[in-house]
Design a protein around this motif. Structure first.
Motif, PDB file in Angstrom:
ATOM      1  N   GLU A 172       0.995  -1.304   0.179  1.00 35.24           N
ATOM      2  CA  GLU A 172      -0.025  -0.154   0.028  1.00 35.24           C
ATOM      3  C   GLU A 172       0.980   1.225   0.056  1.00 35.24           C
ATOM      4  OE1 GLU A 172      -2.769  -0.082  -0.885  1.00 35.24           O
ATOM      5  OE2 GLU A 172      -3.624  -2.141  -0.339  1.00 35.24           O
ATOM      6  N   THR A 173       1.266   1.592  -1.236  1.00 34.54           N
ATOM      7  CA  THR A 173       2.207   2.749  -1.553  1.00 34.54           C
ATOM      8  C   THR A 173       1.442   4.257  -1.472  1.00 34.54           C
ATOM      9  OG1 THR A 173       1.838   2.601  -3.863  1.00 34.54           O
ATOM     10  CG2 THR A 173       3.656   1.219  -2.430  1.00 34.54           C
ATOM     11  N   PRO A 174       2.192   5.123  -1.867  1.00 37.11           N
ATOM     12  CA  PRO A 174       1.398   6.414  -2.231  1.00 37.11           C
ATOM     13  C   PRO A 174       0.566   6.138  -3.541  1.00 37.11           C
ATOM     14  CG  PRO A 174       3.807   6.798  -1.651  1.00 37.11           C
ATOM     15  CD  PRO A 174       3.586   5.479  -1.757  1.00 37.11           C
ATOM     16  N   GLU A 222      12.004   1.637   4.173  1.00 39.77           N
ATOM     17  CA  GLU A 222      11.162   0.941   3.126  1.00 39.77           C
ATOM     18  C   GLU A 222      10.448   1.918   2.075  1.00 39.77           C
ATOM     19  OE1 GLU A 222       8.953  -2.256   4.468  1.00 39.77           O
ATOM     20  OE2 GLU A 222      10.627  -3.600   4.995  1.00 39.77           O
ATOM     21  N   ALA A 223      10.099   2.910   2.947  1.00 40.37           N
ATOM     22  CA  ALA A 223       9.338   3.787   2.138  1.00 40.37           C
ATOM     23  C   ALA A 223      10.189   4.369   1.045  1.00 40.37           C
ATOM     24  CB  ALA A 223       8.730   4.962   3.085  1.00 40.37           C
ATOM     25  N   TYR A 224      11.525   4.816   1.491  1.00 39.55           N
ATOM     26  CA  TYR A 224      12.304   5.383   0.634  1.00 39.55           C
ATOM     27  C   TYR A 224      12.559   4.467  -0.479  1.00 39.55           C
ATOM     28  CZ  TYR A 224      16.933   6.878  -0.957  1.00 39.55           C
ATOM     29  OH  TYR A 224      17.934   7.000  -1.818  1.00 39.55           O
ATOM     30  N   THR A 225      12.604   3.146  -0.307  1.00 39.53           N
ATOM     31  CA  THR A 225      12.881   2.174  -1.412  1.00 39.53           C
ATOM     32  C   THR A 225      11.837   2.182  -2.522  1.00 39.53           C
ATOM     33  OG1 THR A 225      14.136   0.911  -0.114  1.00 39.53           O
ATOM     34  CG2 THR A 225      13.307  -0.089  -1.750  1.00 39.53           C
ATOM     35  N   PHE A 226      10.640   2.217  -1.820  1.00 37.58           N
ATOM     36  CA  PHE A 226       9.414   2.214  -2.882  1.00 37.58           C
ATOM     37  C   PHE A 226       9.588   3.602  -3.690  1.00 37.58           C
ATOM     38  CE2 PHE A 226       6.355  -0.995  -2.538  1.00 37.58           C
ATOM     39  CZ  PHE A 226       6.523  -1.664  -1.424  1.00 37.58           C
ATOM     40  N   CYS A 227       9.409   4.594  -3.147  1.00 40.31           N
ATOM     41  CA  CYS A 227       9.557   5.862  -3.990  1.00 40.31           C
ATOM     42  C   CYS A 227      10.731   6.163  -4.873  1.00 40.31           C
ATOM     43  CB  CYS A 227       9.908   6.963  -2.824  1.00 40.31           C
ATOM     44  SG  CYS A 227       8.211   7.354  -1.682  1.00 40.31           S
ATOM     45  N   LYS A 228      11.820   5.451  -4.629  1.00 40.63           N
ATOM     46  CA  LYS A 228      12.954   5.532  -5.387  1.00 40.63           C
ATOM     47  C   LYS A 228      12.678   4.552  -6.722  1.00 40.63           C
ATOM     48  CE  LYS A 228      16.884   3.810  -4.387  1.00 40.63           C
ATOM     49  NZ  LYS A 228      18.322   3.366  -4.014  1.00 40.63           N
ATOM     50  N   GLN A 229      12.567   3.362  -6.515  1.00 35.66           N
ATOM     51  CA  GLN A 229      12.327   2.287  -7.566  1.00 35.66           C
ATOM     52  C   GLN A 229      11.099   2.540  -8.295  1.00 35.66           C
ATOM     53  OE1 GLN A 229      12.490  -1.435  -5.738  1.00 35.66           O
ATOM     54  NE2 GLN A 229      14.960  -1.246  -5.195  1.00 35.66           N
ATOM     55  N   MET A 230      10.017   3.147  -7.748  1.00 36.16           N
ATOM     56  CA  MET A 230       8.879   3.522  -8.487  1.00 36.16           C
ATOM     57  C   MET A 230       8.974   4.834  -9.266  1.00 36.16           C
ATOM     58  SD  MET A 230       5.607   1.999  -6.033  1.00 36.16           S
ATOM     59  CE  MET A 230       4.628   2.530  -7.053  1.00 36.16           C
ATOM     60  N   ASP A 231      10.005   5.427  -8.819  1.00 35.74           N
ATOM     61  CA  ASP A 231      10.222   6.872  -9.648  1.00 35.74           C
ATOM     62  C   ASP A 231       9.003   7.991  -9.638  1.00 35.74           C
ATOM     63  OD1 ASP A 231      11.966   8.843 -10.850  1.00 35.74           O
ATOM     64  OD2 ASP A 231      11.426   7.922 -12.857  1.00 35.74           O
ATOM     65  N   ILE A 232       8.457   8.008  -8.421  1.00 31.69           N
ATOM     66  CA  ILE A 232       7.200   8.812  -8.222  1.00 31.69           C
ATOM     67  C   ILE A 232       7.659   9.968  -7.546  1.00 31.69           C
ATOM     68  CG2 ILE A 232       5.540   6.837  -8.197  1.00 31.69           C
ATOM     69  CD1 ILE A 232       5.388   6.953  -5.355  1.00 31.69           C
ATOM     70  N   PRO A 233       6.986  11.012  -7.487  1.00 33.47           N
ATOM     71  CA  PRO A 233       7.000  12.391  -6.724  1.00 33.47           C
ATOM     72  C   PRO A 233       7.315  11.710  -5.245  1.00 33.47           C
ATOM     73  CG  PRO A 233       5.507  12.917  -8.344  1.00 33.47           C
ATOM     74  CD  PRO A 233       5.635  11.405  -8.408  1.00 33.47           C
ATOM     75  N   LEU A 238      12.810  13.232   2.622  1.00 30.69           N
ATOM     76  CA  LEU A 238      12.815  11.776   3.010  1.00 30.69           C
ATOM     77  C   LEU A 238      14.245  11.305   2.921  1.00 30.69           C
ATOM     78  CD1 LEU A 238      11.395   9.124   3.636  1.00 30.69           C
ATOM     79  CD2 LEU A 238      10.923   8.790   1.276  1.00 30.69           C
ATOM     80  N   GLU A 239      14.828  11.610   1.849  1.00 27.95           N
ATOM     81  CA  GLU A 239      16.308  10.922   1.570  1.00 27.95           C
ATOM     82  C   GLU A 239      17.262  11.648   2.623  1.00 27.95           C
ATOM     83  OE1 GLU A 239      19.527   9.720  -1.575  1.00 27.95           O
ATOM     84  OE2 GLU A 239      18.037  11.477  -2.067  1.00 27.95           O
ATOM     85  N   ARG A 240      17.046  12.931   2.973  1.00 29.64           N
ATOM     86  CA  ARG A 240      17.949  13.517   3.752  1.00 29.64           C
ATOM     87  C   ARG A 240      17.876  13.044   5.319  1.00 29.64           C
ATOM     88  NH1 ARG A 240      17.633  20.030   4.984  1.00 29.64           N
ATOM     89  NH2 ARG A 240      19.090  20.180   6.666  1.00 29.64           N
ATOM     90  N   VAL A 241      16.307  12.704   5.626  1.00 28.90           N
ATOM     91  CA  VAL A 241      16.283  12.059   7.156  1.00 28.90           C
ATOM     92  C   VAL A 241      16.678  10.743   7.035  1.00 28.90           C
ATOM     93  CG1 VAL A 241      14.482  11.521   8.587  1.00 28.90           C
ATOM     94  CG2 VAL A 241      14.355  13.652   7.616  1.00 28.90           C
ATOM     95  N   VAL A 242      16.440   9.787   5.950  1.00 27.60           N
ATOM     96  CA  VAL A 242      16.879   8.594   6.209  1.00 27.60           C
ATOM     97  C   VAL A 242      18.271   8.403   6.197  1.00 27.60           C
ATOM     98  CG1 VAL A 242      17.123   6.547   4.444  1.00 27.60           C
ATOM     99  CG2 VAL A 242      14.898   7.492   4.675  1.00 27.60           C
ATOM    100  N   VAL A 243      19.003   9.063   5.444  1.00 25.56           N
ATOM    101  CA  VAL A 243      20.653   9.057   5.537  1.00 25.56           C
ATOM    102  C   VAL A 243      20.879   9.625   6.952  1.00 25.56           C
ATOM    103  CG1 VAL A 243      22.680  10.037   5.014  1.00 25.56           C
ATOM    104  CG2 VAL A 243      21.045   9.461   3.129  1.00 25.56           C
ATOM    105  N   LYS A 244      20.360  10.701   7.616  1.00 25.25           N
ATOM    106  CA  LYS A 244      20.623  11.183   8.961  1.00 25.25           C
ATOM    107  C   LYS A 244      20.302   9.863  10.003  1.00 25.25           C
ATOM    108  CE  LYS A 244      18.975  14.510  12.316  1.00 25.25           C
ATOM    109  NZ  LYS A 244      17.983  15.522  12.316  1.00 25.25           N
ATOM    110  N   ALA A 286      17.780  -0.446   4.895  1.00 26.93           N
ATOM    111  CA  ALA A 286      18.535   0.656   4.359  1.00 26.93           C
ATOM    112  C   ALA A 286      19.638   0.076   3.320  1.00 26.93           C
ATOM    113  CB  ALA A 286      19.477   1.264   5.310  1.00 26.93           C
ATOM    114  N   GLU A 287      20.233  -0.987   3.378  1.00 26.27           N
ATOM    115  CA  GLU A 287      21.100  -1.579   2.489  1.00 26.27           C
ATOM    116  C   GLU A 287      20.221  -1.985   1.321  1.00 26.27           C
ATOM    117  OE1 GLU A 287      24.432  -4.997   2.874  1.00 26.27           O
ATOM    118  OE2 GLU A 287      22.704  -5.780   3.190  1.00 26.27           O
ATOM    119  N   HIS A 288      18.827  -2.380   1.448  1.00 23.88           N
ATOM    120  CA  HIS A 288      18.216  -3.037   0.207  1.00 23.88           C
ATOM    121  C   HIS A 288      17.937  -1.766  -0.306  1.00 23.88           C
ATOM    122  CE1 HIS A 288      14.902  -4.899  -1.717  1.00 23.88           C
ATOM    123  NE2 HIS A 288      14.101  -3.883  -1.472  1.00 23.88           N
ATOM    124  N   GLY A 289      17.562  -0.514   0.104  1.00 25.50           N
ATOM    125  CA  GLY A 289      17.212   0.702  -0.599  1.00 25.50           C
ATOM    126  C   GLY A 289      18.084   1.354  -1.132  1.00 25.50           C
ATOM    127  N   GLY A 290      19.554   0.797  -0.936  1.00 26.04           N
ATOM    128  CA  GLY A 290      20.492   1.557  -1.486  1.00 26.04           C
ATOM    129  C   GLY A 290      21.071   2.859  -0.878  1.00 26.04           C
TER     130      GLY A 290
END
Length: 464
Positions: A172-174, A222-233, A238-244, A286-290
């Protein structure tokens, strides 16, 4: 030339199939699953019309908060785009090598109901498992707070995180019509906390931030992985907080490979396997999402974590709360095994001992019976980990465990989609509403195991 440019433009506009958030774990024998006879069908919980539109979050904000932009609409990808793409008989092909550095490739039709039902029935589930998950997600939708969080009290970050994991496990993604807005609001709540505070928690000074931050980071990865791989807005920051957030987990790891309360990164008495398990899951996501942290290497941290987990296994297959045999507990066997699997060490003798213990001792789940750390009858904390460890191993371990938990969890659900009272384990600090959310999500994630992760028996998989 004009025609070529036009065709390139059209091809680039076609969205990819959604990814399956799945972590290959270990090689193993093909599972001998008892597949029940399927006599009924399940309807897709929401329409997938190509003309339908959903709200997404635009990554255009400059402020240090997640900003919801309700004015941007995207069309749901048509199902016709998946025509001719199939997954074959296995669960996908691992792309890693060696010590498990790889992740499985994107698996097509992740969000397709028919594909999901195929996975459920092939692995010993029933249509009722899918129905129960949808009912649970609808119940959770009604429990969301106005600010996008779930739960109450001081652990809203972890309760929001584990709820998002339940939604994302069901894909259940965006782009979901029924739950997309709730998922986006929940992600935004966690991103806001991550921008405002050094950890993802409303109360950064709590000693339990090691749980709050880890579960929230797990969900955001996991949310970051979905957004990145689906190439959606995506979501602003999000990425900034994930890395932090991942940086904070890496920085908090102790020299012996474990994690401690208050994220004290020195050798201290508060390092334990329960805390370590959630932080390992976050790093694996995190590793899975690159994700590319700035304060270390995820793979190095996972190797250190495996070293710590090995020190916690007991001769009989139990795992101890603290290293070198201090406080062995039945409730931690699944934590130890899953952590070893996620670090690429699912074939270790420590993991094999734990799996043997699960097979020999977890004969059934009796909903509502017993409590405490040694409760093997209904402790959902224990079963949340054991069901994943058993699925990853496959074979007779999974066959036995599937019989033990499936119908009991289904029987614990009430008509409104909630789950009745049952021991959750390690939840003494949770208030009433948060404890209900926690119990709900653990049960839901267990029923989603049939399709959530890539089993170690998938053809061509590697340790990871």
């Amino acid at each position: 030339m004009g025609l070529l440019l036009y065709l390139v433009h059209i091809i680039a506009a076609i969205p990819e199939d959604p990814p399956m958030v799945a972590y290959a774990t270990q090689e193993g024998d093909n599972p001998d699953i008892d597949t029940p006879e399927v006599t009924q069908t399940t309807q897709r919980p929401s329409s997938s019309s190509a003309a339908a539109q959903v709200k997404v979050i635009a990554a255009v904000a400059s402020a240090d908060v997640a900003v919801v932009n309700p004015d941007i609409d995207v069309e749901i990808p048509t199902e016709e785009l998946s025509t001719g793409i199939d997954i074959g008989d296995g669960f996908g092909i691992g792309t890693g090598n060696g010590d498990g550095g790889g992740i499985p490739g994107i698996i097509s039709k992740r969000c397709d109901l028919n594909d999901r039902m195929k996975r459920i029935t092939e692995n010993g589930g029933t249509p009722q498992c899918e129905e129960a998950v949808v009912k649970s997600l609808r119940w959770l939708k009604k429990q969301q707070n106005g600010n996008g969080s779930w739960g109450d009290g001081q652990f809203k970050a972890s309760m929001t995180g584990i709820t998002l994991l339940a939604y994302l496990a069901h894909c259940e993604t965006p782009l979901s019509e029924e739950f997309g807005e709730n998922v986006l609001k929940g992600i935004s709540f966690l991103v806001d906390l991550g921008m405002k505070n050094p950890v993802i928690s409303e109360q950064p000074g709590l000693k339990e931030i090691c749980y709050d931050h880890a579960v929230a980071t797990y969900a955001l990865c996991e949310a970051y992985t979905f957004c990145k791989q689906m190439d959606i807005p995506s979501i602003s920051n999000l990425e900034r907080v994930v890395v932090k957030a991942v940086d904070r987990i890496l920085d908090a790891q102790c020299p012996n490979g474990g994690w401690a309360y208050s994220y004290n990164n020195r050798i201290n008495p508060n390092i334990d396997l329960s805390v370590t398990g959630w932080n390992v899951q976050a790093l694996k996501a995190a590793e899975h999402g690159g994700v590319k942290p700035t304060k270390g290497e995820i793979r190095t941290a996972l190797r250190k974590a495996a070293m710590y987990c090995r020190k916690n296994v007991m001769p009989d297959g139990k795992f101890s709360y603290k290293e070198n045999g201090e406080s062995p507990r039945s409730s931690l066997v699944g934590v130890g095994v899953l952590s070893l699997q996620m670090t690429g060490n699912g074939s270790d003798s420590a993991a094999r001992k734990g799996l043997d213990w699960i097979k020999n001792n977890v004969k059934t789940l009796e909903w509502g019976k017993g409590s405490g750390t040694e409760n093997v009858k209904s402790n959902l904390y224990m079963h949340y980990y054991c069901v994943q460890a058993a699925m990853n191993r496959g074979g007779d371990v999974w066959t036995s465990y599937n019989r033990a938990f499936r119908d009991a969890v289904l029987g614990g659900q009430k008509p409104d989609g909630s789950f009745s009272n049952n021991d959750t384990g390690y939840a003494e600090c949770l208030s009433g509403k948060s404890k209900n959310i926690y119990r709900q999500c653990l049960a839901t994630l267990m029923l989603e195991t049939y399709y959530r992760f890539l089993p170690g028996t998938g053809e061509g998989t590697k340790n990871s």
